[in-house]
Design a protein around this motif. Structure first.
Motif, short mmCIF file in Angstrom:
data_model
loop_
_atom_site.label_atom_id
_atom_site.label_comp_id
_atom_site.label_asym_id
_atom_site.label_seq_id
_atom_site.Cartn_x
_atom_site.Cartn_y
_atom_site.Cartn_z
N ILE A 240 -25.10 13.10 3.54
CA ILE A 240 -24.72 14.25 4.37
C ILE A 240 -23.35 14.02 5.00
O ILE A 240 -22.52 14.94 5.05
CB ILE A 240 -25.82 14.52 5.43
CG1 ILE A 240 -27.05 15.09 4.71
CG2 ILE A 240 -25.34 15.49 6.51
CD1 ILE A 240 -28.28 15.22 5.55
N SER A 241 -23.09 12.77 5.41
CA SER A 241 -21.75 12.46 5.95
C SER A 241 -20.69 12.69 4.88
O SER A 241 -19.62 13.25 5.13
CB SER A 241 -21.69 11.02 6.42
OG SER A 241 -22.61 10.82 7.45
N LEU A 242 -21.01 12.22 3.67
CA LEU A 242 -20.08 12.36 2.55
C LEU A 242 -19.85 13.83 2.23
O LEU A 242 -18.71 14.26 1.97
CB LEU A 242 -20.67 11.64 1.32
CG LEU A 242 -19.71 11.30 0.19
CD1 LEU A 242 -18.59 10.41 0.67
CD2 LEU A 242 -20.46 10.63 -0.95
N PHE A 243 -20.91 14.61 2.31
CA PHE A 243 -20.82 16.04 2.05
C PHE A 243 -19.92 16.70 3.10
O PHE A 243 -19.05 17.51 2.76
CB PHE A 243 -22.22 16.68 2.08
CG PHE A 243 -22.22 18.14 1.76
CD1 PHE A 243 -22.10 18.58 0.46
CD2 PHE A 243 -22.31 19.09 2.78
CE1 PHE A 243 -22.09 19.94 0.16
CE2 PHE A 243 -22.29 20.44 2.48
CZ PHE A 243 -22.19 20.86 1.18
N GLY A 244 -20.12 16.30 4.34
CA GLY A 244 -19.29 16.85 5.42
C GLY A 244 -17.83 16.51 5.23
O GLY A 244 -16.95 17.36 5.40
N PHE A 245 -17.57 15.26 4.82
CA PHE A 245 -16.19 14.82 4.57
C PHE A 245 -15.57 15.66 3.45
O PHE A 245 -14.44 16.16 3.59
CB PHE A 245 -16.19 13.33 4.19
CG PHE A 245 -14.89 12.85 3.63
CD1 PHE A 245 -13.77 12.70 4.44
CD2 PHE A 245 -14.77 12.54 2.27
CE1 PHE A 245 -12.57 12.27 3.91
CE2 PHE A 245 -13.57 12.11 1.74
CZ PHE A 245 -12.46 11.98 2.56
N ALA A 246 -16.32 15.79 2.35
CA ALA A 246 -15.79 16.57 1.21
C ALA A 246 -15.53 18.01 1.63
O ALA A 246 -14.50 18.60 1.28
CB ALA A 246 -16.78 16.51 0.05
N LEU A 247 -16.44 18.56 2.42
CA LEU A 247 -16.32 19.95 2.86
C LEU A 247 -15.07 20.14 3.73
O LEU A 247 -14.36 21.14 3.62
CB LEU A 247 -17.57 20.35 3.64
CG LEU A 247 -17.95 21.82 3.61
CD1 LEU A 247 -18.16 22.30 2.19
CD2 LEU A 247 -19.20 22.06 4.44
N LEU A 248 -14.82 19.15 4.59
CA LEU A 248 -13.64 19.22 5.45
C LEU A 248 -12.36 19.25 4.61
O LEU A 248 -11.47 20.08 4.81
CB LEU A 248 -13.62 18.02 6.41
CG LEU A 248 -12.38 17.90 7.30
CD1 LEU A 248 -12.32 19.05 8.30
CD2 LEU A 248 -12.36 16.57 8.02
N VAL A 249 -12.31 18.31 3.64
CA VAL A 249 -11.12 18.25 2.78
C VAL A 249 -10.98 19.54 1.97
O VAL A 249 -9.88 20.08 1.81
CB VAL A 249 -11.19 17.02 1.84
CG1 VAL A 249 -10.00 16.98 0.90
CG2 VAL A 249 -11.24 15.73 2.66
N LEU A 250 -12.11 20.04 1.48
CA LEU A 250 -12.07 21.27 0.68
C LEU A 250 -11.60 22.46 1.53
O LEU A 250 -10.87 23.32 1.04
CB LEU A 250 -13.46 21.57 0.10
CG LEU A 250 -13.92 20.62 -1.01
CD1 LEU A 250 -15.38 20.90 -1.38
CD2 LEU A 250 -13.05 20.75 -2.25
N THR A 251 -12.02 22.48 2.78
CA THR A 251 -11.59 23.57 3.67
C THR A 251 -10.08 23.51 3.90
O THR A 251 -9.39 24.53 3.82
CB THR A 251 -12.33 23.48 5.02
OG1 THR A 251 -13.73 23.42 4.75
CG2 THR A 251 -12.03 24.66 5.91
N LEU A 252 -9.58 22.30 4.14
CA LEU A 252 -8.12 22.15 4.33
C LEU A 252 -7.40 22.55 3.05
O LEU A 252 -6.37 23.24 3.07
CB LEU A 252 -7.79 20.71 4.70
CG LEU A 252 -8.30 20.25 6.07
CD1 LEU A 252 -8.10 18.75 6.25
CD2 LEU A 252 -7.59 21.01 7.19
#
Lengths: 399, 186
Positions: A240-252
């Motif tokens: 879930i942490s990894l998913f959140g990290f990926a999501l943050l980068v994808l949003t940027l």
């Protein structure tokens, strides 16, 4: 990174339904990308900026799962398969050649001639026919995948597969996957260099392809690095942490995509990607796959495989239906939004239906990656022949 | 994708883990299929709405070479022209309190050049363009109200005083009576 084997106690949480989801997303998004342009493949240059908003947004959203994402997902699948089934390099390559290059040849011939259909209605039939009858163009069709705009995918993927033994390094040391960053940068620089110093378009395209193939090996390392991550069996919390990290980068990254989209809306030209927009476009797929991988503990639908198996068919067939749609609506005055919406819906539904139909025919299924190749893969294997031969020899020798 | 055993799914290919109690999926595969298929269109629609709410786009189209009110017959739309060009056209219909100006237009800014007689019939004039070589620009016939004419007069006055002619960006497209897109010769 915490390593926990099946911490949740759920078998589904560690199965690869997410990969089936990624394959479907890739197939539908590529239809979205190709449906978002006008009938000459441009960004509705003659339309007003306000009229371009929806087509450009469709393209921008769809590009989150671009061709490079498709390549990365394919290489990941390959890495999974090869890590489980130990075959020699030659045997693996022969198998991939059969499964990628034979359909490629069939679809190359199909599209080379099918494009005449659109050319006839858009008044460039003679030029298109003149291209087809030039033998040299068939070299480009069969090496660069120039028979249609999407056909480059298969030869590119096949060449990338040739390098798979060196990708394995990234399984044990996933950090090697980060080589994708300098590789993409090198791809951008080499492209600029080639365009600056060469004149002949086909020579430029050929060298561009060489540079692309060599630098796209970065996706191979990234795919195997992701396999390395997968094999660590990451627990739910870390996922879930990894998913959140990926999501943050994808949003940027999506923010950067929107900057590019704004330019397209204003100018009516897709323009040339450069700098941060280029890097973002080509690194985005890595974070997309990372997000999908990190979603492994989500409650994914179980029967996605029933649909994801058509993703290759969707990819290969949709341009034909886009052409048919463009011809059908040619004489209607449609806004860009209406035009791309109709194209997207028609190509999506028709290519899915046609893929299902193809899958039911023994003689057609293999062309979209389903089933064995008739007369080649469904005949007895060599070792079966050997057994037959041995037993007949034994009979002959009276043993 | 088809890189592995093509007919098999990804989920069929991975290791078979020992059977454990299952967690029900949040949605069915068909629902997922529909969501993924529609996602690009739905997300694009949502973003397009947000963009339209944020940016007031102008949907008035630039005037064509010939309209109900006037025409520009020379040069033709798309022509490559030198800096000095002869312009011809006709006035079909206009009103008494409208002033006609020939102007260059580039990126939404108008650069008035010369006044044209507000009488129905053919007109001709010579225009000196300031467009850089190779650039696209438009020449338009503007129909201006008294208030808009004042803006033009002030603009000319400001230009002659300062030597700077930054273009007028306050006119809407509906002031255009006719227009042609031209390319400045190299």
């Amino acid at each position: 990174m915490n390593i926990s084997k099946n911490e949740t106690g759920s078998v589904d949480s560690v199965r690869m339904h997410w990969l089936d989801g990624a394959r479907l997303a890739a197939a539908f998004c590529i239809i979205g990308i190709h449906a978002s342009s006008d009938s000459v493949g441009q960004a509705f240059a003659d339309a007003l900026p306000g009229e371009r908003v929806f087509p450009v947004m469709l393209r921008t959203v769809s590009e989150i799962a671009s061709t490079e994402f498709f390549i990365l997902v394919s290489l990941f699948l390959l890495s999974v398969r090869m890590s489980r089934k130990e075959l020699s390099y030659i045997a693996n390559i022969k198998q991939q050649a059969r499964r990628l290059l034979l359909p490629f040849v069939i679809w190359t011939i199909f599209y080379a001639f099918f494009r005449l259909y659109k050319a006839y209605y858009f008044d460039y039939y003679d030029a298109q026919w003149a291209e087809i009858v030039q033998p040299v163009n068939w070299i480009y069709y069969l090496t660069l995948g120039y028979s249609n705009y999407h056909m480059h995918f298969l030869p590119t993927l096949f060449v990338l597969i040739l390098f798979y033994p060196i990708y394995r390094l990234a399984i044990k040391a996933p950090i090697v996957g980060l080589i994708i960053v300098p590789m993409i940068y090198l791809n951008m620089l080499s492209g600029q260099f080639i365009w600056r110093h060469l004149d002949d378009l086909m020579i430029i395209e050929s060298w561009m392809r060489v540079a692309k193939l060599l630098t796209y090996t970065g996706y191979g390392f990234a795919a195997y690095a992701l396999l390395g991550l997968w094999q660590l069996k990451i627990d739910r919390k870390t996922s879930i942490s990894l998913f959140g990290f990926a999501l943050l980068v994808l949003t940027l990254g999506f923010g950067i995509r929107m900057m590019h989209a704004t330019e397209i809306i204003q100018t009516g030209s897709f323009g040339v990607r450069g700098g941060i927009i280029y890097m973002n476009h080509f690194l985005y797929p890595c974070f997309m796959v990372l997000a999908f991988l990190a979603s492994q503990h989500f409650r994914w639908p179980e029967k996605l495989a029933e649909w994801s198996k058509y993703s290759f068919g969707l990819y290969l067939m949709h341009p034909a239906f886009l052409y048919m749609c463009e011809v059908a609506v040619k004489d209607y005055e449609l806004t860009p939004t209406q035009f791309v919406s109709i194209k997207f819906a028609f190509a999506l539904v028709m290519s899915l239906c046609m893929s299902v139909l193809f899958s039911r025919s023994r003689y057609l299924a293999w062309t979209i990656g389903l089933g064995k190749i008739p007369f080649i893969e469904d005949r007895p294997k060599p070792h079966d022949w050997d057994k037959t031969k041995a037993s007949s020899q034994a009979i002959t020798q009276g043993q | 994708m088809n890189t592995g055993t093509l007919e098999q799914s990804a989920s069929q290919r991975e290791n078979q883990e020992p059977t454990q109690p299952r967690v029900a999926p949040a949605i069915s595969s068909k629902q997922f299929l529909a969501i993924v298929a529609l996602f690009p269109a739905l997300a694009a629609t949502a973003l397009a709405i947000l963009i339209h709410l944020s940016i007031p786009f102008n949907y008035d189209r630039p005037a064509a070479a010939t309209t109900d009110f006037a025409s520009i017959t020379m040069p033709a739309d798309g022509d490559t022209v030198s800096n000095e060009l002869t312009m011809r056209g006709s006035i079909f219909s206009t009103e008494a309190d409208i002033w006609l100006y020939l102007a260059e237009e580039s990126e939404g800014r108008y650069y008035p050049k010369t006044m044209i007689d507000n009488t129905a019939g053919p007109w001709q004039t010579t225009l000196y363009s300031g467009a850089p070589a190779g650039n696209e620009f438009r020449v338009v016939l503007l129909g201006l109200s008294a208030e808009q004419r004042l803006i033009v007069d002030n603009w000319f006055q400001h230009g002659s005083n300062t030597g700077e002619y930054p273009g007028i960006d306050s006119f809407e497209l509906d002031v255009e009576l006719a227009g042609v897109k031209l390319v400045a010769a190299p």
